[in-house]
Design a protein around this motif. Structure first.
Motif, PDB file in Angstrom:
ATOM      1  N   TYR A  12      -1.753  76.083 -91.149  1.00 50.90           N
ATOM      2  CA  TYR A  12      -1.879  76.174 -89.705  1.00 50.90           C
ATOM      3  C   TYR A  12      -3.280  75.726 -89.290  1.00 50.90           C
ATOM      4  O   TYR A  12      -4.284  76.186 -89.850  1.00 50.90           O
ATOM      5  CB  TYR A  12      -1.622  77.600 -89.241  1.00 50.90           C
ATOM      6  N   CYS A  36      -5.962  74.896 -85.962  1.00 54.38           N
ATOM      7  CA  CYS A  36      -6.220  74.945 -84.533  1.00 54.38           C
ATOM      8  C   CYS A  36      -6.929  73.657 -84.121  1.00 54.38           C
ATOM      9  O   CYS A  36      -7.547  72.967 -84.939  1.00 54.38           O
ATOM     10  CB  CYS A  36      -6.994  76.182 -84.111  1.00 54.38           C
ATOM     11  N   GLU A  79     -10.411  78.448 -88.738  1.00 49.59           N
ATOM     12  CA  GLU A  79      -9.235  79.309 -88.749  1.00 49.59           C
ATOM     13  C   GLU A  79      -9.371  80.386 -89.824  1.00 49.59           C
ATOM     14  O   GLU A  79     -10.027  80.174 -90.855  1.00 49.59           O
ATOM     15  CB  GLU A  79      -7.964  78.497 -89.053  1.00 49.59           C
ATOM     16  N   LEU A 138      -3.259  83.664 -82.712  1.00 46.05           N
ATOM     17  CA  LEU A 138      -1.827  83.385 -82.772  1.00 46.05           C
ATOM     18  C   LEU A 138      -1.175  84.557 -83.494  1.00 46.05           C
ATOM     19  O   LEU A 138      -1.319  84.695 -84.707  1.00 46.05           O
ATOM     20  CB  LEU A 138      -1.536  82.073 -83.500  1.00 46.05           C
ATOM     21  N   ARG A 171       0.935  73.051 -87.229  1.00 51.68           N
ATOM     22  CA  ARG A 171       1.199  73.415 -88.613  1.00 51.68           C
ATOM     23  C   ARG A 171       1.760  72.212 -89.361  1.00 51.68           C
ATOM     24  O   ARG A 171       2.368  71.334 -88.772  1.00 51.68           O
ATOM     25  CB  ARG A 171       2.156  74.608 -88.709  1.00 51.68           C
ATOM     26  N   TRP A 206      -2.377  75.308 -81.549  1.00 49.36           N
ATOM     27  CA  TRP A 206      -2.085  75.530 -82.974  1.00 49.36           C
ATOM     28  C   TRP A 206      -1.046  74.507 -83.412  1.00 49.36           C
ATOM     29  O   TRP A 206      -0.030  74.299 -82.725  1.00 49.36           O
ATOM     30  CB  TRP A 206      -1.554  76.933 -83.212  1.00 49.36           C
ATOM     31  N   CYS A 241      -8.782  81.633 -84.491  1.00 49.01           N
ATOM     32  CA  CYS A 241      -9.498  80.348 -84.448  1.00 49.01           C
ATOM     33  C   CYS A 241     -10.817  80.609 -83.744  1.00 49.01           C
ATOM     34  O   CYS A 241     -10.837  80.821 -82.520  1.00 49.01           O
ATOM     35  CB  CYS A 241      -8.671  79.311 -83.712  1.00 49.01           C
TER      36      CYS A 241
END
Length: 122
Positions: free
Chosen positions: A94, A96, A6, A81, A38, A36, A22
């Motif tokens: 975050y 992926c 990422e 994203l 978080r 994704w 990503c």
């Protein structure tokens, strides 16, 4: 094997935008759904969005629908994203992830990236 990296995190003011990337290495990128997730401090990891292997189908968590947009470029082995109208509650690491269905759960993830930090603060 699939490696996910990422990038694009950082500090942004409320109402601002960021685009996360990503990047995947491996021969089977376009086989996988990419999602994704978080994780905010002290909280569980939660699903944010995912995109089917072709890019035709997407899912979003209610908390980000209308503000975040997921997309993928299979020619570049990359998923993006786009995050707009960011709020302080979007602050999190975050991640992926690659999986074989479009559920936004941590169960069933085959590969994880190491994450990128997004901080929304004035």
């Amino acid at each position: 094997q699939l490696q996910l990296v990422e990038s694009g995190g950082g500090l942004v003011q409320p109402g601002g935008s960021l685009r996360l990337s990503c990047a995947a290495s491996g021969l089977t990128f376009d086989y996988y759904v990419i999602a994704w997730f978080r994780q905010a401090p002290g909280q569980e990891r939660e699903g944010v969005s995912c995109i089917s292997n072709s890019g035709a189908l997407t899912n979003y968590a209610d908390s980000v629908r209308g503000r975040f947009t997921i997309s993928r470029d299979n020619g570049k082995n990359t998923v993006y994203l786009q995050m707009n109208s960011l709020k302080p509650e979007d602050t999190a690491v975050y991640y992926c992830a690659a999986r074989r269905d479009r559920r936004l759960t941590t169960i069933g993830v085959d590969y994880w990236g190491k994450g990128t930090l997004v901080t929304v603060s004035s």
